[in-house]
Design a protein around this motif. Structure first.
Motif, short mmCIF file in Angstrom:
data_model
loop_
_atom_site.label_atom_id
_atom_site.label_comp_id
_atom_site.label_asym_id
_atom_site.label_seq_id
_atom_site.Cartn_x
_atom_site.Cartn_y
_atom_site.Cartn_z
N PRO A 75 0.82 -1.22 0.00
CA PRO A 75 0.00 0.00 0.00
C PRO A 75 0.85 1.27 0.00
N ALA A 76 0.54 2.14 -0.94
CA ALA A 76 1.26 3.41 -1.08
C ALA A 76 2.76 3.19 -1.28
N GLY A 77 3.13 2.05 -1.84
CA GLY A 77 4.54 1.73 -2.02
C GLY A 77 5.13 2.40 -3.25
N SER A 78 6.46 2.44 -3.29
CA SER A 78 7.16 3.11 -4.39
C SER A 78 7.86 2.14 -5.33
N PHE A 79 7.82 0.84 -5.05
CA PHE A 79 8.52 -0.13 -5.89
C PHE A 79 7.78 -0.29 -7.21
N ARG A 80 8.50 -0.06 -8.31
CA ARG A 80 7.93 -0.20 -9.65
C ARG A 80 8.97 -0.80 -10.57
N SER A 82 9.03 -2.35 -14.87
CA SER A 82 8.22 -2.58 -16.06
C SER A 82 7.89 -4.06 -16.28
N THR A 83 8.70 -4.97 -15.71
CA THR A 83 8.45 -6.39 -15.92
C THR A 83 7.65 -7.03 -14.78
N ILE A 84 7.34 -6.25 -13.76
CA ILE A 84 6.60 -6.77 -12.61
C ILE A 84 5.23 -6.10 -12.59
N PRO A 85 4.16 -6.84 -12.90
CA PRO A 85 2.84 -6.21 -12.99
C PRO A 85 2.30 -5.78 -11.64
N GLU A 86 1.49 -4.73 -11.69
CA GLU A 86 0.90 -4.18 -10.46
C GLU A 86 -0.51 -3.71 -10.76
N ARG A 87 -1.41 -3.85 -9.81
CA ARG A 87 -2.72 -3.24 -9.89
C ARG A 87 -3.10 -2.73 -8.51
N ASN A 88 -3.26 -1.42 -8.41
CA ASN A 88 -3.75 -0.80 -7.17
C ASN A 88 -3.02 -1.30 -5.93
N ASP A 89 -1.68 -1.15 -5.95
CA ASP A 89 -0.84 -1.48 -4.79
C ASP A 89 -0.66 -2.98 -4.56
N VAL A 90 -1.01 -3.80 -5.52
CA VAL A 90 -0.74 -5.23 -5.44
C VAL A 90 0.28 -5.58 -6.53
N LEU A 91 1.39 -6.19 -6.14
CA LEU A 91 2.41 -6.66 -7.07
C LEU A 91 2.15 -8.13 -7.36
N TYR A 102 12.46 -6.99 -4.38
CA TYR A 102 11.64 -6.07 -3.60
C TYR A 102 12.34 -5.72 -2.29
N VAL A 103 12.84 -6.73 -1.60
CA VAL A 103 13.51 -6.50 -0.32
C VAL A 103 14.80 -5.70 -0.53
N SER A 104 15.57 -6.06 -1.56
CA SER A 104 16.83 -5.39 -1.82
C SER A 104 16.62 -3.92 -2.21
N TYR A 105 15.52 -3.64 -2.88
CA TYR A 105 15.17 -2.26 -3.24
C TYR A 105 15.02 -1.39 -1.99
N HIS A 106 14.45 -1.95 -0.94
CA HIS A 106 14.19 -1.17 0.27
C HIS A 106 15.38 -1.14 1.24
N ASP A 190 21.71 5.67 -0.28
CA ASP A 190 20.28 5.95 -0.10
C ASP A 190 19.71 6.56 -1.37
N ASN A 191 19.56 5.71 -2.39
CA ASN A 191 19.10 6.16 -3.70
C ASN A 191 18.30 5.04 -4.34
N LYS A 192 16.97 5.14 -4.30
CA LYS A 192 16.13 4.08 -4.85
C LYS A 192 16.26 3.96 -6.36
N ALA A 193 16.56 5.06 -7.04
CA ALA A 193 16.73 5.00 -8.49
C ALA A 193 17.91 4.11 -8.85
N LEU A 194 18.99 4.20 -8.09
CA LEU A 194 20.14 3.34 -8.34
C LEU A 194 19.78 1.87 -8.08
N ALA A 195 18.98 1.65 -7.01
CA ALA A 195 18.57 0.28 -6.69
C ALA A 195 17.74 -0.30 -7.83
N LEU A 196 16.81 0.47 -8.37
CA LEU A 196 16.00 0.00 -9.48
C LEU A 196 16.84 -0.26 -10.73
#
Length: 203
Positions: A75-80, A82-91, A102-106, A190-196
């Motif tokens: 919910p209200a998460g920032s992980f995105r 293009s190869t991982i589908p999402e609908r309304n905060d569900v991955l 997902y864990v490594s991103y955070h 501390d850079n999520k863009a680099l993690a993605l």
């Protein structure tokens, strides 16, 4: 395999707001194609993102390993990606590799991830998945409230508090019988863009 350096420790552990978030959805065909169901056992894993300096809670989400499919309610998460589908905060399509991404991103130099896992019946796991899929998008700052609300509707989890605070929910969840916990700590900037970007090179 995740190339980012992670330290994993085994640790045995004994009302949504009126504001709305925008609807989001990957193409239905992509969601269907990426659907993944693990072999079990059926579990719910509460993720709590915590500050490395203060252990203050910053975000809550829930991995749901149901017989029909394995998903993350974020919910209200920032992980995105293009190869991982999402609908309304569900991955969707949460294979073990996707869970690791997902864990490594955070997990990074400023935050670590606490994962608390409870084994549940097939029926409870399916109920959790259904609640996540019908919840709808969650407004920013309501991640823990939404996660707690979902959990409290499940048999065996009704004693959990309805709270805005990630650590309050994590403490109560960890006190439930049979819950086990792990921590992920990484030393990335501390850079999520680099993690993605790093994850993108591995998918």
């Amino acid at each position: 395999m995740i190339s980012r350096r992670a330290l994993v420790f085994g640790l045995p552990l004994a009302a949504l707001g009126a504001c709305s978030a925008p609807q989001t959805s990957s193409p239905p065909a992509m969601i269907a194609t990426k659907r993944f169901a693990g072999p079990g056992p059926r579990v719910l894993t509460l993720f709590t993102m915590r500050s490395t300096s203060s252990s203050g809670g910053a975000h809550s989400s829930l991995l749901i390993d149901a017989p029909s499919q394995r998903i993350i309610f974020d919910p209200a998460g920032s992980f995105r990606h293009s190869t991982i589908p999402e609908r309304n905060d569900v991955l969707f399509g949460v294979t073990p590799d996707v869970e690791a991404y997902y864990v490594s991103y955070h997990a990074r130099e400023t935050y670590y991830v606490l994962a608390q896992t409870a084994q549940v019946s097939d029926a409870v796991a399916e109920q959790a998945a259904s609640l996540a899929l019908t919840n709808g998008p969650v407004a920013r700052s309501f991640c823990t409230t939404a996660t707690a609300r979902l959990l409290r509707q499940l048999p065996g989890f009704g004693s959990l508090p309805q709270t805005f605070f990630p650590n309050t929910l994590a403490s109560a969840f960890g006190a439930l019988p049979g819950v086990a916990a792990r921590e992920w700590r990484e030393d990335d900037p501390d850079n999520k863009a680099l993690a993605l970007a790093e994850i993108a090179m591995q998918i």
